[in-house]
Design a protein around this motif. Structure first.
Motif, PDB file in Angstrom:
ATOM      1  N   SER A  78      26.886   7.965 -29.294  1.00 24.26           N
ATOM      2  CA  SER A  78      28.152   7.939 -28.572  1.00 24.26           C
ATOM      3  C   SER A  78      28.008   7.083 -27.324  1.00 24.26           C
ATOM      4  CB  SER A  78      28.611   9.350 -28.176  1.00 24.26           C
ATOM      5  OG  SER A  78      27.732   9.906 -27.227  1.00 24.26           O
ATOM      6  N   TYR A  79      29.160   6.713 -26.793  1.00 20.99           N
ATOM      7  CA  TYR A  79      29.174   5.966 -25.532  1.00 20.99           C
ATOM      8  C   TYR A  79      30.442   6.296 -24.774  1.00 20.99           C
ATOM      9  CZ  TYR A  79      32.362   2.675 -27.826  1.00 20.99           C
ATOM     10  OH  TYR A  79      33.426   2.111 -28.480  1.00 20.99           O
ATOM     11  N   GLU A  80      30.402   6.027 -23.475  1.00 23.04           N
ATOM     12  CA  GLU A  80      31.559   6.243 -22.622  1.00 23.04           C
ATOM     13  C   GLU A  80      31.618   5.112 -21.608  1.00 23.04           C
ATOM     14  OE1 GLU A  80      33.030   9.528 -19.286  1.00 23.04           O
ATOM     15  OE2 GLU A  80      31.068   9.747 -20.220  1.00 23.04           O
ATOM     16  N   VAL A  81      32.773   4.505 -21.479  1.00 22.96           N
ATOM     17  CA  VAL A  81      32.971   3.495 -20.436  1.00 22.96           C
ATOM     18  C   VAL A  81      33.263   4.255 -19.151  1.00 22.96           C
ATOM     19  CG1 VAL A  81      34.403   1.592 -19.626  1.00 22.96           C
ATOM     20  CG2 VAL A  81      33.766   1.727 -22.046  1.00 22.96           C
ATOM     21  N   LEU A  82      32.406   4.090 -18.155  1.00 18.72           N
ATOM     22  CA  LEU A  82      32.542   4.798 -16.883  1.00 18.72           C
ATOM     23  C   LEU A  82      33.478   4.078 -15.919  1.00 18.72           C
ATOM     24  CD1 LEU A  82      28.798   5.769 -16.392  1.00 18.72           C
ATOM     25  CD2 LEU A  82      30.641   7.200 -17.304  1.00 18.72           C
ATOM     26  N   SER A  83      33.415   2.751 -15.920  1.00 21.50           N
ATOM     27  CA  SER A  83      34.282   1.985 -15.033  1.00 21.50           C
ATOM     28  C   SER A  83      34.331   0.539 -15.491  1.00 21.50           C
ATOM     29  CB  SER A  83      33.786   2.053 -13.583  1.00 21.50           C
ATOM     30  OG  SER A  83      32.525   1.425 -13.463  1.00 21.50           O
ATOM     31  N   LEU A  96      28.692   1.663 -18.331  1.00 18.42           N
ATOM     32  CA  LEU A  96      28.801   2.559 -19.462  1.00 18.42           C
ATOM     33  C   LEU A  96      27.618   3.502 -19.549  1.00 18.42           C
ATOM     34  CD1 LEU A  96      27.309   0.847 -22.392  1.00 18.42           C
ATOM     35  CD2 LEU A  96      28.542  -0.665 -20.866  1.00 18.42           C
ATOM     36  N   ARG A  97      27.864   4.635 -20.178  1.00 15.92           N
ATOM     37  CA  ARG A  97      26.816   5.602 -20.480  1.00 15.92           C
ATOM     38  C   ARG A  97      26.704   5.667 -21.996  1.00 15.92           C
ATOM     39  NH1 ARG A  97      28.662  10.152 -18.198  1.00 15.92           N
ATOM     40  NH2 ARG A  97      27.590   9.696 -16.257  1.00 15.92           N
ATOM     41  N   PHE A 108      24.261   1.614 -18.299  1.00 20.12           N
ATOM     42  CA  PHE A 108      24.094   0.171 -18.284  1.00 20.12           C
ATOM     43  C   PHE A 108      25.269  -0.460 -17.555  1.00 20.12           C
ATOM     44  CE2 PHE A 108      21.668   1.686 -21.826  1.00 20.12           C
ATOM     45  CZ  PHE A 108      20.546   0.876 -21.865  1.00 20.12           C
ATOM     46  N   VAL A 109      25.035  -1.634 -17.014  1.00 23.72           N
ATOM     47  CA  VAL A 109      26.092  -2.433 -16.408  1.00 23.72           C
ATOM     48  C   VAL A 109      26.116  -3.779 -17.123  1.00 23.72           C
ATOM     49  CG1 VAL A 109      26.934  -3.569 -14.324  1.00 23.72           C
ATOM     50  CG2 VAL A 109      25.855  -1.321 -14.158  1.00 23.72           C
ATOM     51  N   ALA A 110      27.260  -4.076 -17.715  1.00 23.05           N
ATOM     52  CA  ALA A 110      27.459  -5.372 -18.366  1.00 23.05           C
ATOM     53  C   ALA A 110      28.257  -6.249 -17.413  1.00 23.05           C
ATOM     54  CB  ALA A 110      28.209  -5.197 -19.674  1.00 23.05           C
ATOM     55  N   ARG A 111      27.770  -7.439 -17.187  1.00 23.82           N
ATOM     56  CA  ARG A 111      28.473  -8.425 -16.352  1.00 23.82           C
ATOM     57  C   ARG A 111      29.011  -9.485 -17.303  1.00 23.82           C
ATOM     58  NH1 ARG A 111      28.310  -9.029 -10.856  1.00 23.82           N
ATOM     59  NH2 ARG A 111      28.726 -11.110 -10.054  1.00 23.82           N
ATOM     60  N   SER A 128      25.042 -10.674 -18.477  1.00 25.16           N
ATOM     61  CA  SER A 128      23.852  -9.828 -18.372  1.00 25.16           C
ATOM     62  C   SER A 128      24.212  -8.408 -18.794  1.00 25.16           C
ATOM     63  CB  SER A 128      23.294  -9.839 -16.956  1.00 25.16           C
ATOM     64  OG  SER A 128      24.201  -9.272 -16.039  1.00 25.16           O
ATOM     65  N   LEU A 129      23.215  -7.716 -19.320  1.00 29.62           N
ATOM     66  CA  LEU A 129      23.345  -6.317 -19.702  1.00 29.62           C
ATOM     67  C   LEU A 129      22.096  -5.621 -19.165  1.00 29.62           C
ATOM     68  CD1 LEU A 129      24.849  -4.085 -21.223  1.00 29.62           C
ATOM     69  CD2 LEU A 129      23.576  -4.745 -23.267  1.00 29.62           C
ATOM     70  N   LEU A 130      22.278  -4.899 -18.077  1.00 30.20           N
ATOM     71  CA  LEU A 130      21.139  -4.322 -17.367  1.00 30.20           C
ATOM     72  C   LEU A 130      21.258  -2.806 -17.264  1.00 30.20           C
ATOM     73  CD1 LEU A 130      21.035  -6.884 -14.420  1.00 30.20           C
ATOM     74  CD2 LEU A 130      19.771  -6.982 -16.580  1.00 30.20           C
ATOM     75  N   ARG A 131      20.115  -2.169 -17.266  1.00 28.54           N
ATOM     76  CA  ARG A 131      20.078  -0.730 -17.023  1.00 28.54           C
ATOM     77  C   ARG A 131      20.581  -0.485 -15.605  1.00 28.54           C
ATOM     78  NH1 ARG A 131      17.961   2.921 -20.196  1.00 28.54           N
ATOM     79  NH2 ARG A 131      16.985   1.375 -21.503  1.00 28.54           N
ATOM     80  N   ALA A 132      21.501   0.451 -15.454  1.00 26.51           N
ATOM     81  CA  ALA A 132      22.080   0.745 -14.141  1.00 26.51           C
ATOM     82  C   ALA A 132      21.034   1.409 -13.242  1.00 26.51           C
ATOM     83  CB  ALA A 132      23.302   1.652 -14.296  1.00 26.51           C
ATOM     84  N   GLU A 133      21.078   1.042 -11.995  1.00 25.96           N
ATOM     85  CA  GLU A 133      20.175   1.675 -11.032  1.00 25.96           C
ATOM     86  C   GLU A 133      20.743   3.023 -10.642  1.00 25.96           C
ATOM     87  OE1 GLU A 133      19.255  -0.938  -7.791  1.00 25.96           O
ATOM     88  OE2 GLU A 133      18.913  -2.618  -9.135  1.00 25.96           O
ATOM     89  N   ALA A 134      19.866   3.983 -10.477  1.00 25.30           N
ATOM     90  CA  ALA A 134      20.294   5.355 -10.150  1.00 25.30           C
ATOM     91  C   ALA A 134      20.887   5.451  -8.762  1.00 25.30           C
ATOM     92  CB  ALA A 134      19.117   6.307 -10.268  1.00 25.30           C
TER      93      ALA A 134
END
Length: 134
Positions: A78-83, A96-97, A108-111, A128-134
């Motif tokens: 599953s996935y969820e778009v957070l913003s 997204l999560r 992750f953050v997709a630019r 870019s598709l990067l793991r989101a920083e906490a």
């Protein structure tokens, strides 16, 4: 395939849906879909899709890195778009999560940027598709 009709969030959802069933209708179809939406894929310039300089000239160069860097996305459950926001003019960011097939999760953050030339001109593409920083 990328299309100027797709908005940034739709562009990400198309890829995540394909990645959820990565090996349908053929092996690594999901990852190949992500490659088709990668802004720098197939070009001679090096890409920062994964956050560091990498050659994405061939699909094979993308396949291995994608599984290592974005493992939760492949066969995700599953996935969820957070913003979704416009980071700057002509640049969108989608956060997204994703829950992986083994229950692990990651953000992750997709630019995304619009492709300027070629057959995909006007389409939102992933820079870019990067793991989101906490």
């Amino acid at each position: 395939m990328p299309s100027p009709a797709l908005l940034p969030v739709e562009t990400i959802k198309v890829q995540l849906d394909a990645l959820a069933k990565n090996d349908e209708p053929w092996t690594n179809h999901g990852i190949q879909t992500a490659y088709e939406f990668a802004l720098d894929a197939g070009g001679m310039e090096r890409s920062r899709y994964f956050g560091f300089s990498k050659d994405l000239y061939h699909l094979d160069h993308f396949l291995g890195m994608f599984g290592n860097m974005c493992g939760e996305l492949v066969n995700n459950s599953s996935y969820e778009v957070l913003s979704s926001s416009e980071a700057e003019p002509g640049v969108a960011e989608v956060r997204l999560r994703v829950v992986g097939q083994n229950g692990s999760s990651g953000e992750f953050v997709a630019r995304l940027m619009r492709k300027e030339l070629g057959r995909k001109a006007g389409s939102w593409m992933v820079k870019s598709l990067l793991r989101a920083e906490a």
